[in-house]
Design a protein around this motif. Structure first.
Motif, PDB file in Angstrom:
ATOM      1  N   LYS A   1      -0.098   3.644  -3.426  1.00  0.00           N
ATOM      2  CA  LYS A   1      -1.180   4.614  -3.258  1.00  0.00           C
ATOM      3  C   LYS A   1      -1.239   5.586  -4.429  1.00  0.00           C
ATOM      4  O   LYS A   1      -2.321   6.019  -4.842  1.00  0.00           O
ATOM      5  CB  LYS A   1      -0.992   5.387  -1.957  1.00  0.00           C
ATOM      6  CG  LYS A   1      -1.323   4.597  -0.701  1.00  0.00           C
ATOM      7  CD  LYS A   1      -1.148   5.475   0.525  1.00  0.00           C
ATOM      8  CE  LYS A   1      -1.499   4.728   1.810  1.00  0.00           C
ATOM      9  NZ  LYS A   1      -1.340   5.588   3.002  1.00  0.00           N
TER      10      LYS A   1
ATOM     11  N   PRO B   1       0.798  -1.244   0.000  1.00  0.00           N
ATOM     12  CA  PRO B   1       0.000   0.000   0.000  1.00  0.00           C
ATOM     13  C   PRO B   1       0.819   1.278   0.000  1.00  0.00           C
ATOM     14  O   PRO B   1       0.433   2.254  -0.653  1.00  0.00           O
ATOM     15  CB  PRO B   1      -0.838  -0.132   1.277  1.00  0.00           C
ATOM     16  CG  PRO B   1      -0.109  -1.134   2.124  1.00  0.00           C
ATOM     17  CD  PRO B   1       0.546  -2.072   1.185  1.00  0.00           C
TER      18      PRO B   1
ATOM     19  N   GLN C   1      -4.274   9.761  -0.764  1.00  0.00           N
ATOM     20  CA  GLN C   1      -3.116  10.626  -0.619  1.00  0.00           C
ATOM     21  C   GLN C   1      -3.614  12.047  -0.310  1.00  0.00           C
ATOM     22  O   GLN C   1      -4.824  12.289  -0.220  1.00  0.00           O
ATOM     23  CB  GLN C   1      -2.289  10.623  -1.920  1.00  0.00           C
ATOM     24  CG  GLN C   1      -1.678   9.265  -2.231  1.00  0.00           C
ATOM     25  CD  GLN C   1      -0.481   8.939  -1.353  1.00  0.00           C
ATOM     26  OE1 GLN C   1      -0.496   9.176  -0.137  1.00  0.00           O
ATOM     27  NE2 GLN C   1       0.560   8.385  -1.938  1.00  0.00           N
TER      28      GLN C   1
ATOM     29  N   LEU D   1      -3.516   4.702  -7.322  1.00  0.00           N
ATOM     30  CA  LEU D   1      -4.924   4.433  -7.028  1.00  0.00           C
ATOM     31  C   LEU D   1      -5.855   5.014  -8.084  1.00  0.00           C
ATOM     32  O   LEU D   1      -6.762   4.324  -8.575  1.00  0.00           O
ATOM     33  CB  LEU D   1      -5.285   4.983  -5.641  1.00  0.00           C
ATOM     34  CG  LEU D   1      -6.739   4.785  -5.202  1.00  0.00           C
ATOM     35  CD1 LEU D   1      -7.079   3.304  -5.144  1.00  0.00           C
ATOM     36  CD2 LEU D   1      -6.979   5.454  -3.853  1.00  0.00           C
TER      37      LEU D   1
ATOM     38  N   LEU E   1      -6.299   5.030   2.250  1.00  0.00           N
ATOM     39  CA  LEU E   1      -5.535   4.923   0.999  1.00  0.00           C
ATOM     40  C   LEU E   1      -5.427   6.269   0.287  1.00  0.00           C
ATOM     41  O   LEU E   1      -4.633   6.412  -0.646  1.00  0.00           O
ATOM     42  CB  LEU E   1      -6.197   3.907   0.060  1.00  0.00           C
ATOM     43  CG  LEU E   1      -6.151   2.444   0.512  1.00  0.00           C
ATOM     44  CD1 LEU E   1      -6.921   1.570  -0.471  1.00  0.00           C
ATOM     45  CD2 LEU E   1      -4.709   1.955   0.612  1.00  0.00           C
TER      46      LEU E   1
END
Length: 598
Positions: A220, A216, A254, A223, A252
């Motif tokens: 990220k 993750p 940013q 995504l 998740l």
């Protein structure tokens, strides 16, 4: 004398090149007349510049141009670690073997290394065979690795083949560890495909979040790009809300630039119409495929005495009564006919015209198109052909002269191989069935089993050995661990585990015994994991019966009003096909017709 013998004569020595290169190999082994030494990772290869230059543009340029290597007696081949190019000693040995013999030796252990070397040295013949080998070895455990390898080296054909394999089995292969090693761009290339075989669009979200959660912190940033691969217009609003909530709860997101979240950006992407939300190919479903059909005549129009015509298309019937169609087979005549369904949602047919050489064709359901493949290797008259398949191999059995012959077509390598001659007694009025990895040849008097791995025949306990007298075998089929055999008026089951026969019930099934309303049949097929019997009735319907082993009786299971008039050469098989790629189907809701009192 000059006038008397004033003529020219030429003769080609067909052994010249093989003999000359045999001497080159000998001289290389004995290090005679060698004029260059190639050093690969510390190992010296003594060779002839002319031989290498003849088979490799890379070496031709090196030895004939103004490069410094053209004047050196020893050349050290440097690795290009930045480009991921490293020539291994074992791969160089195979390149040398090819240069001096013309033979390519590809194995699972050397194929990647050999491809890297052949790519550097620009040897197309080796590259083609490496690609062909990897295409033939594609499976769930290596498809992502081969896809990534092809992506790195720009092997477009191999990349396309591996991408097609991944998409057609996405639900299965997306659980493999190699899936989580894909780069963001590779993931998006896969998820953007229309050929993704998935139940619904939420399966794409499941793949996206699994890939991101594998690492993750580093993923990220990908995504938004990954979310745009999900065709949001195909999702319900509640699903989109759930995804948004999950992203927030999983932390998740940013740092958001302005008021828009990742999901907002993905939704905006689709609203702007940057890509249409086309339906995916969906999941494959098992269908009954009917051959030798023509458009149904109008009700009340007599059909007696009319000649069958060839199919414009093939009818594909589902369990719940939908009817689909394929494109037209690319043959003028498909009779006599040999048909098999096989892996990768394809149908293979042999056409055996009476006056010409047989042709071999493949139907690709994903593309909804037919292509012609290589015909069998030898030109026999192909009397009494039998066709079946085990795994990724198709077997063609046929009579020729006084012998029975076997040819095998490898669907992965797309190559024919001639197998051993079969004893004539094996194919005397015989029908074929497949259970597990074995082919069973069933006749009134004999039962033989062919081991496709060991390539050997074994005589087993037949109907005649059991004291059963049968005049004619009308059909056989393998279902799970049982071979079912339909005679003129009875159904028998052979247990492959116990090597025993038993008689089953056939009462109440129109078409098992002679009936004037039956246009063709009955035909045994394995459908939905059960034994089914199909009968075609003149101008009425195709009707299927499922056999219940628990109650030892037949049950009406399928009724398709005739969109097609089924001719006397009615053929049917079962195959897994994608409904979304076939011709438009129609759900029939007509009540059951009264057929022979049923």
């Amino acid at each position: 004398m000059a006038g008397k013998f004033d003529f020219k004569m030429s003769k080609f020595n067909s052994d010249h090149f093989s003999t000359s290169f045999a001497w080159f190999r000998t001289m290389r082994d004995e290090q005679k007349l060698v004029d260059v030494v190639l050093n690969v990772n510390g190992k010296d290869f003594h060779c002839h510049r002319a031989v290498l230059a003849a088979c490799s543009p890379y070496f031709h340029t090196m030895f004939t141009g103004n490069m410094s290597e053209s004047r050196q007696e020893k050349i050290v081949l440097q690795d290009d670690t930045a480009a991921g190019v490293k020539v291994e000693v074992a791969a160089m040995e195979e390149v040398m073997h090819y240069a001096y013999s013309g033979e390519v030796r590809v194995t699972s252990d050397n194929v990647l290394q050999l491809y890297v070397a052949a790519d550097l040295f620009q040897i197309d013949f080796i590259l083609q065979h490496c690609v062909r080998y990897m295409e033939g070895q594609l499976d769930s455990s290596n498809c992502f690795g081969i896809f990534s390898f092809a992506d790195m080296f720009g092997a477009k054909t191999l990349r396309g083949k591996s991408l097609k394999y991944i998409c057609s089995r996405f639900g299965e292969v997306s659980r493999e560890e190699d899936f989580f090693q894909l780069s963001p761009s590779q993931l998006c290339d896969i998820l953007a495909s229309n050929d993704l075989a998935i139940s619904d669009e939420m399966a794409v979200w499941s793949a996206v979040i699994s890939w991101i959660m594998h690492a993750p912190n580093s993923r990220k940033d990908s995504l938004v790009d990954a979310l745009t691969c999900i065709r949001l217009p195909l999702l319900r609003d509640s699903d989109i809300d759930w995804i948004s909530e999950y992203i927030t709860m999983s932390q998740l997101e940013q740092d958001v630039d302005g008021p828009m979240t990742s999901m907002d950006k993905a939704v905006e992407f689709w609203k702007e119409g940057q890509s249409c939300a086309q339906q995916r190919v969906g999941e494959a479903e098992e269908m009954i495929v009917v051959f030798k059909a023509r458009q149904k005549l109008e009700p009340g129009v007599a059909t007696a005495g009319q000649t069958d015509i060839e199919a414009e298309e093939l009818a594909c019937l589902t369990r719940d009564g939908r009817v689909y169609s394929t494109t037209k087979p690319c043959v003028d005549s498909i009779l006599p006919l040999g048909v098999v369904s096989a892996h990768e949602w394809s149908i293979y047919i042999f056409a055996f015209p009476e006056a010409s050489y047989p042709s071999f064709h493949k139907y690709d359901c994903v593309q909804n198109e037919w292509t012609q493949l290589a015909s069998p290797p030898s030109r026999h008259d192909y009397k009494n052909p039998y066709i079946t398949h085990v795994g990724d191999k198709i077997y063609l059995f046929f009579s020729s002269g006084q012998t029975e012959n076997m040819h095998c077509f490898d669907m992965r390598l797309r190559e024919w191989r001639v197998l051993s001659v079969v004893p004539r007694v094996v194919f005397t009025d015989t029908k074929l069935a497949v259970v597990d990895k074995y082919i069973y040849a069933v006749s009134c008097e004999f039962l033989f089993r062919y081991n496709s791995i060991g390539e050997e025949w074994t005589k087993l306990w037949s109907l005649a050995d059991s004291g059963v007298s049968v005049e004619k075998i009308r059909g056989v089929v393998g279902v799970r661990n049982t071979v079912y055999c339909l005679s003129q008026n009875a159904l028998y089951a052979y247990s492959t585990d116990r090597n025993q026969w038993k008689q089953l019930d056939t009462t109440g099934v129109p078409g098992v015994t002679t009936t004037t309303s039956v246009d063709s049949g009955p035909h045994l097929v394995s459908f939905q994991g059960h034994l089914h019997l199909l009968v075609a009735y003149k101008g009425v319907a195709i009707v299927g019966y499922r056999f219940s082993e628990v109650e030892n009786k037949w049950e009406l299971a399928l009724h398709i009003p005739c969109t097609y008039y089924i001719g006397t050469q009615f053929h049917c098989i079962t195959a897994k096909l994608f409904a979304s790629r076939l011709g438009t189907g129609e759900m029939f809701k007509d009540p059951l017709h009264e057929i022979d009192g049923t």
